[in-house]
Scaffold this motif. Structure first.
Motif, short mmCIF file in Angstrom:
data_model
loop_
_atom_site.label_atom_id
_atom_site.label_comp_id
_atom_site.label_asym_id
_atom_site.label_seq_id
_atom_site.Cartn_x
_atom_site.Cartn_y
_atom_site.Cartn_z
N PRO A 110 1.08 -1.25 0.52
CA PRO A 110 -0.16 -0.35 -0.05
C PRO A 110 0.59 1.24 -0.04
O PRO A 110 -0.16 2.09 -0.58
N TRP A 111 2.23 1.29 0.83
CA TRP A 111 2.99 2.15 0.37
C TRP A 111 3.51 2.42 -0.92
O TRP A 111 4.00 3.73 -0.90
N TRP A 112 4.07 1.84 -1.45
CA TRP A 112 4.86 1.81 -3.47
C TRP A 112 3.43 1.74 -3.99
O TRP A 112 3.86 2.35 -5.22
N LEU A 113 2.62 1.97 -3.61
CA LEU A 113 1.44 1.84 -4.42
C LEU A 113 1.56 3.16 -5.05
O LEU A 113 1.72 2.41 -7.24
N PRO A 114 1.35 3.91 -4.50
CA PRO A 114 1.21 4.81 -5.30
C PRO A 114 2.55 5.39 -6.95
O PRO A 114 2.17 6.15 -7.72
N VAL A 115 3.68 5.47 -5.86
CA VAL A 115 4.78 5.59 -6.39
C VAL A 115 4.56 4.60 -8.04
O VAL A 115 4.79 5.40 -9.20
#
Length: 491
Positions: A270-275
């Motif tokens: 969920p943290w690297w999804l926006p990247v």
């Protein structure tokens, strides 16, 4: 090293021995491409057979650092196929320019060993070693035509930027190693899981390490804004090598992504999804927009390759959004893209058999009348790259887009952007078709005679491009099995 370890790494060893055997044959019969090619094909056939035999049963070697599972087997078969097709396409282009075929095959097979090592690595240090073993031969291949200034320029840019990106990736790996205390993929995932559970804080150093590793991987797959090396390296390289560079290192980079992001960094999805969403959007949009302005087909396909990186990243984003179908789409897209893109570059290489022929759009003018079979095959590959049914490219794009829509949220808008980009890409792909069938040739040069190896490679690429589109169920079970080997999300 135990006997079982040796059995587990047998395909990797076979690839190394194949490269060594080609070298010995070339020393014994210097300047003769026939024996070297036979040795290469026999060695690669043995390697592929060992991949299938060893991959039938999951196993590990060296204490778990080297893993053979369904994903390893799928990727290894794909890597071997890419190398075989590249070697088939190369002699028609290399021999008229007095470029050695045996040395080309040796370097290419050594690059294969790096890709195979990435596919099987479940240790961060081993991943880095495999990455370097894959990309270092690429630097040599980019400058293979030593007397061509464009080839030398592209190789230098590729080498310098590639070295910087490798250093950045290694720097990030050092941070992760120091702050988690391990380089094993599963142990890193466990350490990050404690952070997600709130049992430990995310330190600034660890966040920096993850950012550096992401930047290093983004360069290897030519994602925006780490794509600057791609157009010059692709345009300057000999065309068969350009075809390999557009496929081999890219698929290898995504193999690294699967082991790194899906397995090691899976708890932080969920943290690297926006990247990944931002990278995918920028990559496919910029790649397509710049490709629209190109009059050189090799350079156009270079920017097209960047755009396809963005499409494949949609599959990774869909997985991070909770859909295992995203991994299915990523793997299917990688396989379909490999064959249709290699086929397109093979046609360009065939047209450039005569020294001095460029890859400008004018070279394709009147090809439909001059060499109708080559024109028909190029049309098929371009339609597949566009995503027109019933080709492999259509199903590949549909698989990642549907997975993104199913994941919902911002991924729905990413899917819409992908559809708009695919529509824009149709303009520059179909422009080549217009030149082939609706423009008069620039000269009255007769059609050239092409070798049996080239036609054999084109037949294989054409068959796979059609079969993957008409009968996707033939490969979907293998794709799903490979995705399930690393996925933590139930179907």
């Amino acid at each position: 090293m135990s006997f079982q370890d040796l059995v587990t790494i047998a395909p990797f060893v076979a690839a190394i021995l194949t490269a060594a055997a080609i070298l010995v044959v070339d020393v014994a019969w210097p300047g003769r491409s026939g024996p070297a090619l036979v040795t290469a094909f026999v060695g690669l056939a043995i390697t592929a057979a060992l991949v299938l035999v060893v991959g039938s049963t999951p196993a590990t070697a060296f204490g778990g650092a080297y893993t053979v599972d369904a994903l390893t087997t799928f990727l290894d078969v794909l890597f071997v196929s890419v190398i075989v097709l590249t070697i088939l396409f190369a002699p028609d282009y290399l021999l008229p320019r007095s470029l050695p075929v045996a040395e080309f095959a040796i370097v290419l097979v050594f690059a294969l060993t790096g890709a195979m090592l990435i596919a099987a690595s479940t240790d961060l240090l081993l991943l880095f070693l495999g990455l370097e073993l894959m990309v270092l031969p690429g630097y040599m291949l980019a400058g293979y035509h030593k007397t061509d200034a464009y080839s030398t320029e592209g190789a230098i840019k590729y080498f310098l930027l590639g070295s910087f990106s490798s250093a950045i990736f290694l720097f990030g790996l050092a941070f992760v190693w120091g702050l988690t205390g391990t380089t094993r993929v599963d142990a890193v995932a466990a350490a990050l899981a404690t952070i997600v559970a709130g049992q430990a804080p995310l330190s600034a150093g660890l966040a920096m390490g993850l950012a550096f590793m992401t930047a290093g991987v983004a360069f290897k797959m030519a994602a925006v804004p780490f794509h600057y090396w791609t157009p010059d390296a692709y345009q300057g390289s000999p065309t068969p090598i350009t075809g390999y560079l557009s496929v081999g290192p890219k698929v290898g980079a995504f193999a690294l992504v699967l082991r790194l992001f899906v397995e090691a960094l899976g708890p932080l999805a969920p943290w690297w999804l926006p990247v990944v969403i931002v990278l995918a959007a920028l990559t496919m949009t910029l790649g397509n927009l710049v490709a629209l302005t190109q009059d050189n087909v090799k350079r156009m396909l270079a920017y097209s390759s960047i755009a396809h990186t963005g499409y494949i990243l949609i599959g990774l984003a869909a997985y991070a959004g909770g859909r295992v179908a995203g991994l299915d789409g990523l793997l299917y897209y990688a396989a379909a893209y490999a064959f249709m893109n290699l086929g397109a570059f093979a046609v360009i290489a065939a047209l450039q058999k005569r020294a001095g022929v460029t890859s400008s759009l004018q070279t394709f003018a009147g090809l439909g009348r001059r060499e109708p079979l080559l024109a028909a095959l190029m049309t098929l590959f371009l339609l597949s790259l566009t995503g027109i049914p019933p080709t492999a490219g259509f199903f590949a794009k549909a698989s990642v887009i549907v997975a993104a829509v199913q994941a919902g949220g911002p991924l729905t808008w990413l899917a819409v952007l992908a559809v708009l980009n695919a529509a824009a890409a149709a303009f520059y792909y179909l422009r080549v078709v217009v030149y082939m069938y609706m423009r008069d040739p620039a000269d009255d040069a007769p059609a050239m005679q092409h070798g049996a190896l080239l036609w054999g490679g084109l037949a294989a690429a054409t068959t796979l491009t059609i079969l993957f589109g008409l009968f996707p169920t033939t490969i979907l079970p293998m794709v799903s099995h490979a995705a399930d080997a690393i996925s933590t999300i139930p179907r």
